[in-house]
Write a protein that holds these residues in place. Structure first.
Motif, PDB file in Angstrom:
ATOM      1  N   ARG A 156      -2.744   2.402  18.503  1.00  0.00           N
ATOM      2  CA  ARG A 156      -1.433   2.315  17.836  1.00  0.00           C
ATOM      3  C   ARG A 156      -0.861   3.696  17.553  1.00  0.00           C
ATOM      4  NH1 ARG A 156      -0.701  -1.263  12.567  1.00  0.00           N
ATOM      5  NH2 ARG A 156       1.426  -0.470  12.615  1.00  0.00           N
ATOM      6  N   ASP A 158     -10.874  -0.758   3.331  1.00  0.00           N
ATOM      7  CA  ASP A 158     -10.071  -1.964   3.135  1.00  0.00           C
ATOM      8  C   ASP A 158     -10.903  -3.065   2.478  1.00  0.00           C
ATOM      9  OD1 ASP A 158      -7.958  -3.801   3.402  1.00  0.00           O
ATOM     10  OD2 ASP A 158      -8.916  -4.622   5.186  1.00  0.00           O
ATOM     11  N   ARG A 166       6.788   2.656   6.677  1.00  0.00           N
ATOM     12  CA  ARG A 166       5.350   2.755   6.927  1.00  0.00           C
ATOM     13  C   ARG A 166       4.959   2.395   8.354  1.00  0.00           C
ATOM     14  NH1 ARG A 166       2.167  -1.652   3.479  1.00  0.00           N
ATOM     15  NH2 ARG A 166       0.634  -1.286   5.103  1.00  0.00           N
ATOM     16  N   ARG A 167       5.843   1.671   9.061  1.00  0.00           N
ATOM     17  CA  ARG A 167       5.500   1.268  10.434  1.00  0.00           C
ATOM     18  C   ARG A 167       5.714   2.376  11.457  1.00  0.00           C
ATOM     19  NH1 ARG A 167       9.195  -4.000  10.147  1.00  0.00           N
ATOM     20  NH2 ARG A 167      10.432  -2.310   9.266  1.00  0.00           N
ATOM     21  N   ASP A 198      -1.806   4.373   8.772  1.00  0.00           N
ATOM     22  CA  ASP A 198      -1.310   3.279   7.930  1.00  0.00           C
ATOM     23  C   ASP A 198      -0.977   3.831   6.535  1.00  0.00           C
ATOM     24  OD1 ASP A 198      -0.476   0.750   7.319  1.00  0.00           O
ATOM     25  OD2 ASP A 198      -2.318  -0.243   7.954  1.00  0.00           O
ATOM     26  N   ALA A 199      -0.318   3.012   5.744  1.00  0.00           N
ATOM     27  CA  ALA A 199       0.338   3.498   4.531  1.00  0.00           C
ATOM     28  C   ALA A 199      -0.552   4.296   3.577  1.00  0.00           C
ATOM     29  CB  ALA A 199       0.957   2.317   3.799  1.00  0.00           C
ATOM     30  N   PHE A 258       4.428   4.861  12.901  1.00  0.00           N
ATOM     31  CA  PHE A 258       3.143   5.542  13.111  1.00  0.00           C
ATOM     32  C   PHE A 258       3.292   6.902  13.793  1.00  0.00           C
ATOM     33  CE2 PHE A 258      -0.764   2.609  12.738  1.00  0.00           C
ATOM     34  CZ  PHE A 258      -0.298   2.114  11.530  1.00  0.00           C
ATOM     35  N   GLY A 307      -7.454   2.910  14.512  1.00  0.00           N
ATOM     36  CA  GLY A 307      -6.055   2.801  14.919  1.00  0.00           C
ATOM     37  C   GLY A 307      -5.665   3.686  16.089  1.00  0.00           C
ATOM     38  N   SER A 341     -10.163   6.673   6.719  1.00  0.00           N
ATOM     39  CA  SER A 341      -9.831   5.268   6.489  1.00  0.00           C
ATOM     40  C   SER A 341     -10.554   4.388   7.499  1.00  0.00           C
ATOM     41  CB  SER A 341      -8.321   5.036   6.600  1.00  0.00           C
ATOM     42  OG  SER A 341      -8.052   3.657   6.469  1.00  0.00           O
ATOM     43  N   ALA A 367      -6.287   1.832  10.327  1.00  0.00           N
ATOM     44  CA  ALA A 367      -5.513   2.871  11.016  1.00  0.00           C
ATOM     45  C   ALA A 367      -5.206   4.024  10.055  1.00  0.00           C
ATOM     46  CB  ALA A 367      -4.224   2.280  11.560  1.00  0.00           C
ATOM     47  N   SER A 410       0.819  -1.212   0.000  1.00  0.00           N
ATOM     48  CA  SER A 410       0.000   0.000   0.000  1.00  0.00           C
ATOM     49  C   SER A 410       0.856   1.266   0.000  1.00  0.00           C
ATOM     50  CB  SER A 410      -0.911   0.023   1.220  1.00  0.00           C
ATOM     51  OG  SER A 410      -1.812  -1.056   1.172  1.00  0.00           O
TER      52      SER A 410
END
Ligand SMILES: [Zn+2]
Length: 367
Positions: free
Chosen positions: A174, A246, A145-146, A132-133, A148, A171, A126, A129, A74
């Motif tokens: 996170r 998603d 991408r991780r 997220d990407a 956050f 998300g 979204s 999260a 993504s």
């Protein structure tokens, strides 16, 4: 007769000038490849090509390969769509000179940033999260991408305009944890910028033009979309809004169902906005390994899936009479289509980077 001639002349001069979009809403079906779109229509309507987006006349097939591989994630997929540049997997809106997790690359300018620079209102939504990407590629740049925390803090540290105005997604934990790891407290950072973080869309007051909603569980995308359009459309200069849903089909019931729901939302939105000045775009960042290998008219496409779930683990390949799912992204083209001013750009086989160009052309913006 004379009136008719004047009308004809007027008509031709109007049609000669390219119609410009004031607003763009980009609907992103994450992992919603051609096979998923097809199967979603059959699941929902018992018939192929019944989705609203399947009635749009302007359609292109978009290649999703990255700067280095045939199958994208993504991060690289969305970077191409919103910046017009192919990069590597894992990289969020940085050039291919970035090394994932090791070295920053060129910070690419996203269409959301172009919109901010010109004083438009902007938003991202979204159901997963919102750091997220896919949403991240719209409003931030990161070599991983991780990250956050690093990603979400960029909401409050914009390079253009006053930054992304409306952020709604899942998300919550996170994102709060990610910001904490960076040594900051998200509520304090937001408060210092005069922004408030809500836990539900329904908590957002009428007067908040720049709301941030982070939910613990799934967010109600249609509710968020209605609120976003109502809020962003107050800006007379226009707005850019990205809505991700998603549609990964690891659980085909959920993935195909989400695609059908997204399509219904697009139909509703098409009825809400001024279609002469709003370009609606539908595409996917990459395809997914779902294949229709059988099935008959009159039978449910996911027949026996409830049984299958009882006897198999979710990470096992799904094998039903009509549908098979292997749990990976795939590298074939995805649909890119639009409705409204500038939608005629969606035709033929195009690289995913061209979607950025079609949106910029629709707005009449140089890059
Ligand atoms: Zn994706």
């Amino acid at each position: 007769m004379r009136t008719l001639l004047i009308l004809l002349a007027l008509g031709s001069s109007l049609s000669a000038a390219p119609k410009r979009a004031k607003n763009i809403i980009l609907f992103l079906a994450d992992a919603g490849g051609v096979a998923t779109v097809n199967a979603a229509s059959i699941l929902e309507y018992g018939e192929a090509q019944k989705l609203f987006i399947q009635s749009w006349p302007n359609v292109a097939l978009s290649d999703t390969s990255t700067a280095s591989s045939w199958v994208t994630d993504s991060a690289a997929g969305m970077t191409a769509i919103v910046t017009g540049v192919k990069t590597h997997n894992g990289i969020v809106s940085q050039g291919p000179d970035a090394v994932r997790g090791k070295k920053d690359g060129t910070r690419l300018k996203t269409i959301l940033e172009y919109a901010e620079e010109r004083g438009l209102s902007t938003g991202v939504i979204s159901n997963v999260a919102v750091a997220d990407a896919t949403p991240a590629a719209c409003y931030s740049q990161s070599n991983d991408r991780r990250s956050f925390g690093e990603i979400f803090l960029q909401v409050f540290d914009p390079r253009f305009g006053d930054g992304v105005d409306l952020v709604m997604g899942a998300g919550r934990k996170r994102i709060y944890d990610g910001v904490k790891e960076k040594g900051s407290n998200l509520d304090s950072v937001a408060a210092s910028k005069g922004r408030k973080i809500y836990g539900e869309v329904s908590e957002v007051g009428e007067s908040d033009a720049r709301p941030i909603v982070l939910t613990d569980g799934d967010i109600k995308v249609p509710e968020a979309a209605r609120k976003a359009i109502q809020t962003l459309s107050r800006n007379r200069k226009g707005y850019f809004l990205m809505i991700e849903w998603d549609t990964h089909t690891d659980n085909p019931e959920q993935g195909l169902g989400n695609l059908a729901k997204l399509d219904k939302l697009i139909r509703e939105v098409a009825g809400m906005v001024n279609r002469n000045e709003t370009l609606l775009v539908f595409t996917a960042d990459h395809s997914f390994d779902l294949r229709m290998t059988g099935g008959r008219r009159g039978e449910p496409i996911l027949k026996d899936y409830a049984e299958w779930k009882k006897t198999h683990k979710t990470n096992e390949p799904v094998k039903l009479a009509a549908v098979r799912v292997d749990h990976s992204h795939t590298g074939e083209e995805v649909i890119a289509t639009g409705l409204g001013p500038g939608a005629e750009g969606f035709r033929g086989f195009i690289p995913n980077t061209r979607i950025f160009g079609i949106m910029m052309d629709a707005l009449g913006w140089k890059r």
